[in-house]
Every structure is written in structure tokens, then in C-alpha cells.
Design an enzyme around this catalytic site. Structure first.
Site, PDB file in Angstrom:
ATOM      1  N   TYR A 144      -8.443 -61.735  56.477  1.00  0.00           N
ATOM      2  CA  TYR A 144      -9.435 -60.678  56.696  1.00  0.00           C
ATOM      3  C   TYR A 144      -9.156 -59.493  55.764  1.00  0.00           C
ATOM      4  O   TYR A 144     -10.037 -59.062  55.019  1.00  0.00           O
ATOM      5  CB  TYR A 144      -9.372 -60.246  58.155  1.00  0.00           C
ATOM      6  CG  TYR A 144     -10.387 -59.214  58.569  1.00  0.00           C
ATOM      7  CD1 TYR A 144     -11.735 -59.558  58.751  1.00  0.00           C
ATOM      8  CD2 TYR A 144     -10.014 -57.891  58.822  1.00  0.00           C
ATOM      9  CE1 TYR A 144     -12.662 -58.612  59.162  1.00  0.00           C
ATOM     10  CE2 TYR A 144     -10.937 -56.944  59.234  1.00  0.00           C
ATOM     11  CZ  TYR A 144     -12.258 -57.306  59.407  1.00  0.00           C
ATOM     12  OH  TYR A 144     -13.184 -56.360  59.814  1.00  0.00           O
ATOM     13  N   ASN A 173     -12.229 -48.819  63.935  1.00  0.00           N
ATOM     14  CA  ASN A 173     -12.550 -49.469  65.218  1.00  0.00           C
ATOM     15  C   ASN A 173     -13.785 -48.876  65.889  1.00  0.00           C
ATOM     16  O   ASN A 173     -13.796 -47.702  66.262  1.00  0.00           O
ATOM     17  CB  ASN A 173     -11.365 -49.337  66.186  1.00  0.00           C
ATOM     18  CG  ASN A 173     -10.127 -50.066  65.684  1.00  0.00           C
ATOM     19  OD1 ASN A 173      -9.540 -49.650  64.682  1.00  0.00           O
ATOM     20  ND2 ASN A 173      -9.756 -51.133  66.343  1.00  0.00           N
ATOM     21  N   ARG A 185     -11.511 -58.286  71.148  1.00  0.00           N
ATOM     22  CA  ARG A 185     -11.044 -56.958  70.747  1.00  0.00           C
ATOM     23  C   ARG A 185     -10.725 -56.127  71.982  1.00  0.00           C
ATOM     24  O   ARG A 185     -11.142 -56.433  73.095  1.00  0.00           O
ATOM     25  CB  ARG A 185     -12.102 -56.274  69.862  1.00  0.00           C
ATOM     26  CG  ARG A 185     -12.052 -56.814  68.459  1.00  0.00           C
ATOM     27  CD  ARG A 185     -13.097 -56.221  67.557  1.00  0.00           C
ATOM     28  NE  ARG A 185     -14.380 -56.880  67.704  1.00  0.00           N
ATOM     29  CZ  ARG A 185     -15.437 -56.658  66.927  1.00  0.00           C
ATOM     30  NH1 ARG A 185     -15.357 -55.780  65.950  1.00  0.00           N
ATOM     31  NH2 ARG A 185     -16.576 -57.309  67.100  1.00  0.00           N
ATOM     32  N   VAL A 187     -11.388 -53.103  73.367  1.00  0.00           N
ATOM     33  CA  VAL A 187     -12.279 -52.389  74.295  1.00  0.00           C
ATOM     34  C   VAL A 187     -12.995 -53.387  75.212  1.00  0.00           C
ATOM     35  O   VAL A 187     -13.014 -53.220  76.435  1.00  0.00           O
ATOM     36  CB  VAL A 187     -13.286 -51.495  73.533  1.00  0.00           C
ATOM     37  CG1 VAL A 187     -14.306 -50.902  74.489  1.00  0.00           C
ATOM     38  CG2 VAL A 187     -12.553 -50.384  72.783  1.00  0.00           C
ATOM     39  N   SER A 188     -13.547 -54.454  74.623  1.00  0.00           N
ATOM     40  CA  SER A 188     -14.262 -55.435  75.457  1.00  0.00           C
ATOM     41  C   SER A 188     -13.285 -56.156  76.387  1.00  0.00           C
ATOM     42  O   SER A 188     -13.582 -56.357  77.570  1.00  0.00           O
ATOM     43  CB  SER A 188     -15.052 -56.412  74.586  1.00  0.00           C
ATOM     44  OG  SER A 188     -14.288 -56.858  73.499  1.00  0.00           O
ATOM     45  N   PHE A 190     -10.441 -55.036  77.715  1.00  0.00           N
ATOM     46  CA  PHE A 190      -9.997 -54.163  78.812  1.00  0.00           C
ATOM     47  C   PHE A 190     -11.134 -53.908  79.807  1.00  0.00           C
ATOM     48  O   PHE A 190     -10.905 -53.904  81.021  1.00  0.00           O
ATOM     49  CB  PHE A 190      -9.478 -52.823  78.273  1.00  0.00           C
ATOM     50  CG  PHE A 190      -8.099 -52.894  77.630  1.00  0.00           C
ATOM     51  CD1 PHE A 190      -7.413 -54.094  77.509  1.00  0.00           C
ATOM     52  CD2 PHE A 190      -7.483 -51.726  77.150  1.00  0.00           C
ATOM     53  CE1 PHE A 190      -6.155 -54.144  76.906  1.00  0.00           C
ATOM     54  CE2 PHE A 190      -6.222 -51.770  76.561  1.00  0.00           C
ATOM     55  CZ  PHE A 190      -5.554 -52.981  76.429  1.00  0.00           C
ATOM     56  N   GLN A 208       1.092 -48.355  70.152  1.00  0.00           N
ATOM     57  CA  GLN A 208       0.299 -48.389  68.907  1.00  0.00           C
ATOM     58  C   GLN A 208      -0.994 -47.604  69.127  1.00  0.00           C
ATOM     59  O   GLN A 208      -1.511 -47.568  70.249  1.00  0.00           O
ATOM     60  CB  GLN A 208       0.004 -49.835  68.462  1.00  0.00           C
ATOM     61  CG  GLN A 208      -0.947 -50.648  69.318  1.00  0.00           C
ATOM     62  CD  GLN A 208      -0.256 -51.421  70.428  1.00  0.00           C
ATOM     63  OE1 GLN A 208       0.718 -50.960  71.004  1.00  0.00           O
ATOM     64  NE2 GLN A 208      -0.756 -52.609  70.749  1.00  0.00           N
ATOM     65  N   ARG A 274      -3.421 -45.834  63.435  1.00  0.00           N
ATOM     66  CA  ARG A 274      -4.635 -45.831  62.596  1.00  0.00           C
ATOM     67  C   ARG A 274      -5.509 -44.650  62.999  1.00  0.00           C
ATOM     68  O   ARG A 274      -5.817 -44.459  64.166  1.00  0.00           O
ATOM     69  CB  ARG A 274      -5.400 -47.136  62.798  1.00  0.00           C
ATOM     70  CG  ARG A 274      -6.633 -47.220  61.923  1.00  0.00           C
ATOM     71  CD  ARG A 274      -7.392 -48.488  62.148  1.00  0.00           C
ATOM     72  NE  ARG A 274      -6.701 -49.653  61.644  1.00  0.00           N
ATOM     73  CZ  ARG A 274      -6.897 -50.884  62.131  1.00  0.00           C
ATOM     74  NH1 ARG A 274      -7.715 -51.074  63.137  1.00  0.00           N
ATOM     75  NH2 ARG A 274      -6.267 -51.902  61.612  1.00  0.00           N
TER      76      ARG A 274
END
Ligand code: NAD
Ligand code: UDP
Length: 308
Positions: A144, A173, A185, A187-188, A190, A208, A274
């Protein structure tokens, strides 16, 4: 009215972008191979007579008479882009060559959806566009990261050699409705775990960091970039940085969930921190995110509640 090709148009970001471009009065060709895209994401767009869906893979050449191209086709979630790593890098490299050739033939402007992953596991913090990054070329994220870096190189080479009209954005993000429930990913994952009162899976100790941008803000930035005179690269993201542990606690609070946090092994090469420096976007595009994390998460939680 312009004829606009959106590759990856049935995906998370692509479906929102198609909607915005149709609302603005454009003709939109949504091109997708449906690897991570969904018909549900675009079902309401068929109401527009100016919307056309084409099932196609950008690793194969494509012809159409168009004015603009947003090249978004590429799986973005680590489990999905690692599922067939060879295909992922082909999508970035062969895909952008096919789209740049199309742009040249049509004299069209082309915008490439690049990523914060070009900075890898960054040593410079926050990340400015001038930073060249710290990327492992042989790791599990490389298909990627290096694919996207090579796509940026090709964009710049076509621009220098053929005067191709290019725009490069580096997206950080982004989250919101239309993410796949099994997207993988954070957010989805959790939100779905919280809504089902299942364990919330933090990879590593959760220290992180990431900086999460709501989809509406990103779409506004993409359209501004396409309409600007700046070729980029320009970072697009929300500079509000938080730890993954903090995100998990916030989602538990906002959903009123009974979920417990559990820790799982941290995947290889997972970036430690990040955060976008968006000074360029602020000055060149007059853009900055407006939607705060709680507001954006509540809208996303509502979407997943209805989906479940
Ligand atoms: P997504 O996986 O939801 O959407 C990608 C879309 O591209 C899907 O509809 C998929 O079916 C399609 N696609 C994949 N390979 C294809 C191919 N070979 N030919 C045609 N279509 C193909 O991902 P997203 O979050 O919507 O991301 C869209 C773009 O934005 C990607 O290029 C991604 O790298 C970039 N980006 C996203 C984020 C983010 O946080 N969402 C961050 C940085 C960059
Ligand atoms: N993550 C996590 N649990 C999950 C999914 C992801 O702790 O169920 C972590 C992941 O290890 C990373 C961060 O959340 O540190 C963001 O992951 P995501 O896959 O959303 O995006 P990326 O790593 O590409 O920024």
C-alpha cells in the site's frame, strides 16, 4: 456541468464524493470493481439522471470522454489491502498509469488520492508535505505505502514530461457513514464492537496515535483541491490527535456500551504516531476541518446502529 470520473466511487470516500459532485450539478461516472465497494453505498445516486455506474478494474485500460478524474480506487483498510498484496500494488501503479493515460488523451485534470502512509512510521511530527517519510519497503504495509508513493512519482513524472494537469492530496485517517461494517479499520471496528457490547480490540497498548477527520470535511477538501491551482501534494486531515486507547474510551462513552477493552498483538510496522500539518491546505485551499470528533462519531454511530 463537467463529466467527472470517480474511480473507487462505490467505496467509503468515493460514494460521498459522487453524491457531492452530483449535487453540484455534474455528470458522474462511478467506476468500481467492487472489491471493497458496495452497491448499497450508491443506491440513492441512481435517482440522478447524470449518474452512471461502470463495473471495471483500473488495472485494465479504460476509455471515456471526461473532463476530470478523481482516482480513489484502492482498498484502504490494512486487512483488505494485505489480503491480496500483489493486486493492491498493481491497483496503485498500473491503475494510475491507466488513469494518467486517460487524462492525457482527454486533456482532463486528474486528482490522486494519496495517503499519510507515504510518511510511513514518521520521525517528523506533525507531518508536513516536505517530509519524505520513513517507509519500510519490504514489510506487510509496503504494498500500500510504496504503491501510493510510486503513484505520486508517476503523477509528477507525467506532469513534468507530458504537462498532465495533476492534483495530489495526502489523506489522513477519515471516518464516517458508508464504511463497511467488516472494513477492519479502527473506527468501524470499535463502534460495531461497542454497539454489540463485545470486547473492544486494541492492538498493542493503545498509546499509538491517529488524527481522525470526518468524511464531510474531507469531501470539501477534495473538491477544493480539484478546483485549485495548486498541484500539491497537500495534506488533508484533522490535526486533532489522540491515542487509540482514548478513542476506545470515547466510543464506549458515546454508545453507552458495556464493552470491555482487551489488548491484542500490534501488527508489524503499525505507525507509532500520526498528525497532519495542514498549514498548506489552510493557506492554499482556505480549508480546515469543522466537525469535531464527538459530533462525527455520533453521526457514524447512528449510521451503524441503523445498519445493524
Ligand atoms: P474503500 O476501500 O472504502 O474504497 C475503495 C474503493 O476502490 C472500493 O469501492 C473498491 O471496490 C474500489 N477498488 C479497489 N481496487 C480497485 C480496482 N483495482 N479497480 C477499481 N476499483 C477498485 O476505501 P476508502 O476509505 O474509500 O479510500 C478511498 C481512497 O482514499 C483510497 O485510494 C485510499 O487509499 C485513500 N485514502 C483513504 C483514507 C481513509 O482514511 N479512508 C486515508 C488515506 C487515503
Ligand atoms: N487498531 C486497533 N484495533 C482495531 C483496529 C485498529 O487497535 O480493531 C489500531 C491499529 O493498530 C492502528 C490504529 O488503530 O494503530 C489505526 O488503524 P486503522 O487500520 O484504522 O488505520 P491505519 O493503521 O492505516 O492508520
Amino acid at each position: 456541468m463537467e463529466r467527472i470520473l470517480v474511480t473507487g466511487g462505490a467505496g467509503f470516500i468515493g460514494s460521498h464524493l459522487c453524491k457531492r459532485l452530483l449535487e453540484d450539478g455534474n455528470e458522474v461516472i462511478c467506476l468500481d470493481n467492487f472489491f471493497t465497494g458496495s452497491l448499497d453505498n450508491i443506491k440513492q445516486l441512481h435517482e440522478y439522471k447524470t449518474f452512471k455506474l461502470v463495473t471495471h478494474d483500473i488495472t485494465e485500460s479504460f476509455s471515456a470522454d471526461i473532463d476530470r478524474i478523481y482516482n480513489l480506487a484502492c482498498p484502504a483498510s490494512p486487512p483488505h489491502y494485505q489480503y491480496n498484496a500483489i493486486k493492491t500494488i498493481k491497483t496503485s501503479v498500473l491503475g494510475i498509469i491507466n488513469m494518467l493515460e486517460l487524462a492525457d488523451r482527454c486533456k482532463a485534470r486528474i486528482l490522486q488520492a494519496s495517503t499519510s502512509e507515504v510518511y510511513g512510521d514518521p520521525i517528523v511530527h506533525p507531518q508536513k508535505e516536505s517530509y519524505w517519510g520513513n517507509v519500510n519497503p519490504i514489510g506487510i504495509r509496503s504494498c500500500y505505502d510504496e504503491g501510493k508513493r510510486c503513484a505520486e512519482t508517476l503523477m509528477m513524472d507525467y506532469h513534468r514530461q507530458n504537462s498532465t494537469d495533476i492534483r495530489i492530496v495526502r489523506i489522513f485517517n477519515t471516518y464516517g457513514p458508508n464504511m463497511l461494517p467488516n472494513d477492519g479499520r479502527v473506527v468501524s471496528n470499535f463502534i460495531i464492537q461497542a454497539l454489540k457490547n463485545e470486547d473492544i480490540t486494541i492492538y498493542g497498548n493503545g498509546s499509538q496515535t491517529r488524527s481522525f477527520c470526518y468524511i464531510d470535511d474531507l469531501i470539501d477538501g477534495l473538491v477544493r483541491m480539484m478546483n485549485s491551482d495548486c498541484i500539491g501534494p497537500v495534506n488533508l486531515g484533522n490535526p486533532s490527535e489522540r491515542t487509540i486507547l482514548n478513542l476506545a474510551e470515547l466510543i464506549i462513552k458515546l454508545t453507552g456500551s458495556k464493552s470491555k477493552i482487551i489488548h491484542m498483538p500490534l501488527p508489524a510496522d503499525d505507525p507509532v504516531k500520526r498528525q497532519p500539518d495542514i498549514t498548506t491546505a489552510e493557506s492554499v485551499l482556505n480549508w480546515k476541518p469543522k466537525v469535531g470528533i464527538e459530533e462525527g462519531l455520533m453521526k457514524t454511530i447512528q449510521y451503524f446502529k441503523e445498519l445493524l
